[in-house]
Scaffold this active site. Sequence first.
Site, mmCIF file in Angstrom:
data_model
loop_
_atom_site.group_PDB
_atom_site.id
_atom_site.type_symbol
_atom_site.label_atom_id
_atom_site.label_comp_id
_atom_site.label_asym_id
_atom_site.label_seq_id
_atom_site.Cartn_x
_atom_site.Cartn_y
_atom_site.Cartn_z
ATOM 1 N N LYS B 76 0.855 -1.187 0.000
ATOM 2 C CA LYS B 76 0.000 0.000 0.000
ATOM 3 C C LYS B 76 0.894 1.242 0.000
ATOM 4 O O LYS B 76 1.915 1.271 0.704
ATOM 5 C CB LYS B 76 -0.878 -0.014 1.258
ATOM 6 C CG LYS B 76 -1.925 1.096 1.320
ATOM 7 C CD LYS B 76 -2.720 0.980 2.624
ATOM 8 C CE LYS B 76 -3.846 1.985 2.725
ATOM 9 N NZ LYS B 76 -4.607 1.867 3.989
ATOM 10 N N SER B 151 -9.547 1.577 3.108
ATOM 11 C CA SER B 151 -8.750 2.347 2.187
ATOM 12 C C SER B 151 -7.686 1.544 1.435
ATOM 13 O O SER B 151 -7.180 2.009 0.426
ATOM 14 C CB SER B 151 -8.045 3.476 2.955
ATOM 15 O OG SER B 151 -7.158 2.931 3.915
ATOM 16 N N SER B 175 -9.528 -0.758 7.402
ATOM 17 C CA SER B 175 -8.985 -0.572 6.052
ATOM 18 C C SER B 175 -8.265 -1.776 5.459
ATOM 19 O O SER B 175 -7.892 -1.755 4.288
ATOM 20 C CB SER B 175 -8.039 0.626 6.018
ATOM 21 O OG SER B 175 -8.783 1.821 6.025
#
Lengths: 95, 482, 493
Positions: B76, B151, B175
């Site tokens: 990420k 996210s 997330s």
Amino acid sequence: MIDRKDVEHAARLTRLALTEAELERMREQLNSILAHLDTLRLVDTTGVEPTSHAVDVVNVMREDEVEPCFPQDAMLGNAPDRSGEFFRVPRIIEE
Amino acid sequence: MHRPIHELTDAYRRGDLTPTAVAESYLARIAALDERVGAYLTVVREHALAAAQESERRWRAGAPLGPLDGAPLALKDVLCTRGVRTTCGSKMLEAFVPPYDATVVERLRAAGAVVLGKTNLDEFAMGSSTEHSAFHPTRNPWDLSRVPGGSSGGSAAAVAGGLAAGAFGSDTGGSIRQPAAFCGVVGMKPTYGRVSRYGLVALASSLDQIGPFAQDVEDTALLLGAIAGHDRRDSTSIAAPVPDYMAELPRGVDGLTLGLPDEYFIDGMDPEVERAVRQAIDVLRGLGARIERVSLPTTRHSLAAYYIILPAEASSNLARYDGVKYGLRVPGRDLVEMESRTRAAGFGAEVRRRIMLGTYALSAGYYDAYYGKAQSVRTLVRREFGAAFARVDLIVAPTTPNVAFKHGEKEDPLSMYLNDVFTIPGNLSGIPGVSVPCGFSGAGLPIGLQILGRPLDEARVLRAAYAYEKATPWRARRPELA
Amino acid sequence: MTTPDRYEVVIGLEVHAQLRTKSKMFCGCTTTFGAPPNSQTCPVCQGMPGVLPVVNRRAVEFGIRTALAFSCRVNPACRFARKHYYYPDMPKNYQISQYEEPLAEDGFLEIEVDGGSRKIGIQRLHLEEDVGKLLHEGTLETAQASLVDFNRSGVALMETVSRPELCSPEEAAAYLRAFRAVLIFLEVCDGNMEEGSLRCDANISLRPRGQTELGTKVEIKNLNSFRNVQRALEFEARRQAQALDVGERIVQETRLWEADRGYTRSMRSKEFAHDYRYFPEPDLVPLRLDRAWVDEIRAALPELPRARRQRFVTQYGVPAYDAEVLTQSRALADYYEASVQAWGPSPGNRGDRPKTVSNWIMSELLAALPGDDELAIQRSPITPARLAGLLRLIEDGTISGKIAKDVFQKMLASGDDAAAIVGREGLTQVADEAALSQIIVSVMAANPKAIDDFKRGKKEAKGALVGQVMKATGGKANPALVNRLLEDKLSKT
Ligand SMILES: [Zn+2]
């Protein structure tokens, strides 16, 4: 209720340039969010200590030992504006 | 060639596959398919091939660095990577190149992992759909018209879509677990402090935790094992030994007591989700687990507490983006104007909203009513979990109230926030949790089962997830992308 | 320069001291002074995305040591907090400091005033991180741009806040002087005000004499020397008195001391400027200070300047002034005591040696080395043993006091023993009666007028003759012997 002055105050504190329209929209949205968060008031927290960490770790310290610094160029490499060995910022008008 | 890491490394050992061939195959798939999925923000083709070649040499010499050597992974884009831009999905950091590696990245490199690239996210990890990246949205590989969750949607979509063998994300209010559920992969948030946050660009420092996305539970154990453990650079990391998660997996759930919280089955949740989760609990009962009802009444206030704590800490963490040291700068006649314009232009609408909310909640006269109150509610949430875990070994619940929604379906910030209602309590209390696939909706969208454990009891959480996974067929289903 | 008697001045001082740790407060970067800009930083002290702080144990120890020296209560639990405001020299735009739970509270510092002493309350002592440095392209008012150097960013700082109990600008300066001496003695801060190791802000308010509630206070920044503390506060007290006299209201504000121009000026703070939005630093865990550790630090506390000063007066019989000079740093006080010890006890019950040592240190050593520069004192080429050696040569008449001063300079330059220098350069006093008598005879022959004067009762004339003899011996004659022989000869003429 959060009013225009509160929104302007927060925007100044956190350095966000918002237009008149944005400030107004922000005020509406913050009010709508805060209205939902208001349920917190219903929780009885008398005598309840706040939790600022989810872990119960204490006393984490390092020894006073020098480690190599990062090269000057590596640390200045991301500067949006630099003057020689310095970061450069526009003039500061005292507040 | 998309298979779990433990199968890939078995094949490396046998000589059936090489890390280079596998890396090339993933890179080719990314080149062919990611235009449609949008999982990646940056692909580091040359780095990846170089790392794969080194791995290949080690395997040939019979000296691999361990069970992740040659595993193609995605990170990420909130994990700092030395020399590779780390954008946080924001215009603010579009060109930011960290001069250092996050501890997690350091550990993965030391384990021989092959980093393929950096994945998409909601800007600064604020969101639940990965629609709010400053660069492009990510799509759910099961249905490209739907969101992958967020996210960490890019990481979840990469693993689900066969664009990485495994991935890492960060979980502040769900997330990792929520996108794992939406994308039909396994996603784990470890105990707060189990994994070093050094080099993870902070959203809410007291809630953030890094964790893996994987194709199955075995890989989840492998990936967690590689990154877990104390780090002297993170004062909040816990100095406890890391168990051998792989060795714990086969111990089953026979004799374990699983708590079923009433508050996690709410009005308005998708009945298909409820049905799938209840069936999953029957499966676990069939495997020998005892099921007991537990009550976590403060759950319903968790969302409100979370939406005070998160914006408050985020407003502080994001204060540093001012156009002085790194990142975007929009010129101004003087310093204040430059900074204010930079921040207005560099941050998207949701980030600005949360910064404003947090600034307001911390400002003079409001601290006690908001931040102080939320932190006390947090204490109550922790106490309730503590009481529950005195009676049960694990808690099982749905990961999300619904399946993946359509792009643009949730315009209102509040309805978006509601997505995290079952995952947030885990962050407030710091306990570990995993989301494991537990079926599909009628429309073929994945559903996730959430298993929560005691602090530092990741081994038992994974053990239950593994037993469940072995007993069910969900893992065999893959989205049709090509 | 004084404030009118009808007002009472109330002053409190906030002192920021850079701690003498090797590395910064929250990262391993070095703290040495004077490196090229931005060459002593790392992602942590430059506030890069993703970094985390880790507390320097030595900084906490120094904080505790100082707190104990001021008789503060060391809080068993303390915590760091974030203090938010935007300034480009502060990389995270928040400072890691302490707020509701500081390291220590409620102590005092005893200061000397008008021959007596007074205890000034210390309200709190906490730890925080320093900011970087800003350079303006031109003056602040006209500069089109400013330059930022983060080398100092993250250096460990200790903030100590006094209670508003100082009654005059002189007392404020005395407080700062005493404060600095304690810090230097504790070896927690080098006390260098020019380099900014010790920085001072003041709060000052006036109230009509007799009134109990405090007047509106004004904060004054940029007081970076003892002289400036006193001058700025004197100016500000007068300014406030004049305003109050004509019925003006004092505005609560921050004013900057312009040392070159000798006045304070308003920093025009907007109403929101002080909304710091403190909250507990989530990246650090609380400190629960172990009693045993605090006790260990307490046991190792050195004798503090005030106590040592008093002991010097009683034990060595030196005047209070000498004691004050000799205790300006621990290194100097140690040097003094080591020199006295090396020389040994004064013969008989004269007890004059300690004062002689003091004289030599004050007039000679301190002329060459700054007394608060601990390193310079410790590394002085004239060690306490060598100083004692030199004084021994004077006492036993081997060299005169005048020659000894030259020998001292030579010792400083060469690092040699006094005896070696005296021997090498033939500086031994002429104490041979026969040789001296001959010189005296020839001096007397050459100065008949002086002899006449002397006989007519002008006693000073003898001094002139002694001078001539000393001159003729190149200063090496033993003055006592010259006197005796001369007197003897004069009485016989
Ligand atoms: Zn540093």
